[in-house]
Design a protein around this motif. Structure first.
Motif, PDB file in Angstrom:
ATOM      1  N   VAL A 219      25.218 -16.693  65.339  1.00  0.00           N
ATOM      2  CA  VAL A 219      25.758 -15.319  65.202  1.00  0.00           C
ATOM      3  C   VAL A 219      26.594 -15.115  66.148  1.00  0.00           C
ATOM      4  CG1 VAL A 219      25.506 -12.732  65.351  1.00  0.00           C
ATOM      5  CG2 VAL A 219      23.985 -14.388  64.128  1.00  0.00           C
ATOM      6  N   GLY A 223      30.727 -14.832  65.842  1.00  0.00           N
ATOM      7  CA  GLY A 223      31.526 -13.663  66.502  1.00  0.00           C
ATOM      8  C   GLY A 223      32.834 -14.113  67.250  1.00  0.00           C
ATOM      9  N   ARG A 247      35.342  -6.161  68.429  1.00  0.00           N
ATOM     10  CA  ARG A 247      34.603  -6.317  67.293  1.00  0.00           C
ATOM     11  C   ARG A 247      33.398  -7.437  67.293  1.00  0.00           C
ATOM     12  NH1 ARG A 247      38.032  -8.379  62.795  1.00  0.00           N
ATOM     13  NH2 ARG A 247      36.216  -7.819  61.718  1.00  0.00           N
ATOM     14  N   LEU A 248      32.018  -7.018  67.040  1.00  0.00           N
ATOM     15  CA  LEU A 248      31.136  -7.833  66.980  1.00  0.00           C
ATOM     16  C   LEU A 248      30.734  -8.083  65.704  1.00  0.00           C
ATOM     17  CD1 LEU A 248      29.107  -6.217  70.017  1.00  0.00           C
ATOM     18  CD2 LEU A 248      30.455  -8.759  69.852  1.00  0.00           C
ATOM     19  N   PRO A 249      30.065  -9.171  65.317  1.00  0.00           N
ATOM     20  CA  PRO A 249      29.414  -9.453  63.907  1.00  0.00           C
ATOM     21  C   PRO A 249      28.284  -8.624  63.602  1.00  0.00           C
ATOM     22  CG  PRO A 249      29.137 -11.254  65.531  1.00  0.00           C
ATOM     23  CD  PRO A 249      30.110 -10.239  66.097  1.00  0.00           C
ATOM     24  N   THR A 250      28.138  -8.219  62.642  1.00  0.00           N
ATOM     25  CA  THR A 250      26.885  -7.502  62.120  1.00  0.00           C
ATOM     26  C   THR A 250      26.118  -8.443  61.212  1.00  0.00           C
ATOM     27  OG1 THR A 250      27.718  -6.461  60.127  1.00  0.00           O
ATOM     28  CG2 THR A 250      28.248  -5.156  62.072  1.00  0.00           C
ATOM     29  N   ARG A 251      24.954  -7.938  60.807  1.00  0.00           N
ATOM     30  CA  ARG A 251      24.096  -8.884  59.795  1.00  0.00           C
ATOM     31  C   ARG A 251      24.929  -8.902  58.629  1.00  0.00           C
ATOM     32  NH1 ARG A 251      22.805 -12.083  57.381  1.00  0.00           N
ATOM     33  NH2 ARG A 251      20.790 -12.667  56.911  1.00  0.00           N
ATOM     34  N   LEU A 252      25.881  -8.130  58.161  1.00  0.00           N
ATOM     35  CA  LEU A 252      26.766  -8.413  56.812  1.00  0.00           C
ATOM     36  C   LEU A 252      27.810  -9.321  56.896  1.00  0.00           C
ATOM     37  CD1 LEU A 252      27.048  -4.543  56.086  1.00  0.00           C
ATOM     38  CD2 LEU A 252      25.516  -6.330  55.065  1.00  0.00           C
ATOM     39  N   ASP A 253      28.323  -9.685  58.357  1.00  0.00           N
ATOM     40  CA  ASP A 253      29.131 -10.698  58.642  1.00  0.00           C
ATOM     41  C   ASP A 253      28.727 -12.075  59.032  1.00  0.00           C
ATOM     42  OD1 ASP A 253      31.153  -8.637  58.803  1.00  0.00           O
ATOM     43  OD2 ASP A 253      30.202  -8.116  60.667  1.00  0.00           O
ATOM     44  N   THR A 254      27.442 -12.406  58.896  1.00  0.00           N
ATOM     45  CA  THR A 254      27.037 -13.809  59.179  1.00  0.00           C
ATOM     46  C   THR A 254      26.631 -14.415  58.034  1.00  0.00           C
ATOM     47  OG1 THR A 254      24.911 -12.874  59.521  1.00  0.00           O
ATOM     48  CG2 THR A 254      26.476 -13.078  61.652  1.00  0.00           C
TER      49      THR A 254
END
Length: 317
Positions: A219, A223, A247-254
């Motif tokens: 993750v 990011g 900006r950091l990745p969320t669970r929806l971005d991975t």
């Protein structure tokens, strides 16, 4: 080509890391027998969320034939803990773990020597088995509580051991990561659909913690490949100075992340283990970068690869 301005592609990245810095990193631990037959493990390595307190306690439990619940961990305190180079360079499990192994071996010998005084025999006649001291010739045995009691009466041997370890080698863990992405040609937005990886970290001491650490590193890698950017104003002020702008990745971005382990046995590591701390962040960038290249025909040489970079980039001639 998905037919709606989007294209799907895949990329692969392979990497190797290290297990501590050979000839430099030092790990130290002290393990002692408590009054009630349990153990206290004193370490200088700091648990930064990697779970090293649990892992090192598991190693003690395995060596001393006891439950993990019987091992209390006294975390890093430079006033009281034995010296440790620090929790960096993917070294704690590999380097400090070997110090645990050495300390447990010494403690077993020390406990047998204390028991020999009580049983009025030579320490060579005793062995440490199943969490107790046994004299095989006569069948006599002493529990750890009895040994602890003997250590407090007419005794000159401390029921504890301190050991240090530094490795002359740094065996590399390996990892392969494969990313499937969907790229919007009009906006340059990249969505990670799937990420599959296989890690060789020797023998995972705690598979659950190893898997979580691998997933977390992936993750992070996603990011810093697609989102995390730092820019400055003409006066040098960082624009992304808060979580509203950085900006950091969320669970929806991975997307869907899968982690598998290909076990090997590392003879220089504790129970065959190598490191896993840093290797897991290394493959997302090359894998995603190659997937973007396969989707657009453009290699990106700097991170992060933002949507505007993709839209404005031109294929290399």
């Amino acid at each position: 080509d998905m037919g709606n301005g989007k294209v799907r592609a895949a990329g692969v990245g392979m990497s190797m890391q290290g297990s501590g810095i050979s000839g430099i990193d030092v790990g130290s631990v002290t393990i002692k027998l408590n009054d009630d037959g349990t153990y206290m493990l004193i370490i200088g390595a700091a648990d930064m969320g990697t779970g090293c307190d649990t892992i090192l306690a598991q190693m003690v439990a395995e060596h001393m034939d006891c439950s993990v619940d019987d091992v209390s961990v006294f975390g890093a305190d430079t006033d009281a803990s034995p010296y440790d180079s620090g929790s960096y360079a993917s070294s704690t499990t590999y380097v400090t773990g070997m110090a645990v192994q050495k300390a447990c071996t010494q403690l077993k010998e020390r406990l047998c020597a204390i028991a020999a005084e009580a049983l009025e025999c030579d320490a060579n006649e005793l062995s440490f088995e199943d969490g107790r001291v046994v004299r095989e010739a006569t069948g006599e045995e002493m529990s750890l509580v009895d040994v602890a009691t003997k250590s407090q009466v007419s005794n000159c041997l401390a029921p504890e051991a301190t050991a240090m370890h530094s490795s002359p080698v740094s065996p590399p863990p390996f990892m392969v990561g494969m990313a499937e992405i969907e790229l919007d040609r009009e906006t340059g937005v990249v969505e990670v659909l799937n990420y599959a990886s296989v890690v060789d970290c020797g023998i995972p001491i705690n598979p659950a913690l190893a898997r979580i650490q691998a997933e977390g590193g992936i993750v992070q890698g996603i990011g810093h490949t697609l989102m995390e950017d730092v820019t400055r104003t003409p006066k040098g002020r960082i624009r992304e100075s808060s979580l509203f702008t950085y900006r950091l990745p969320t669970r929806l971005d991975t997307g869907r992340i899968r982690v598998e382990f290909e076990n090997s046995y590392e003879p220089t590591g504790p129970f065959g283990a190598k490191s896993i701390g840093e290797i897991v962040i290394n493959t997302p960038a090359p894998a995603i970068t190659q997937a973007i290249y396969r989707a657009t025909g453009v290699w990106h040489r700097e991170l992060p690869i933002l949507p505007e970079h993709i839209v404005l980039a031109k294929p290399e001639e």
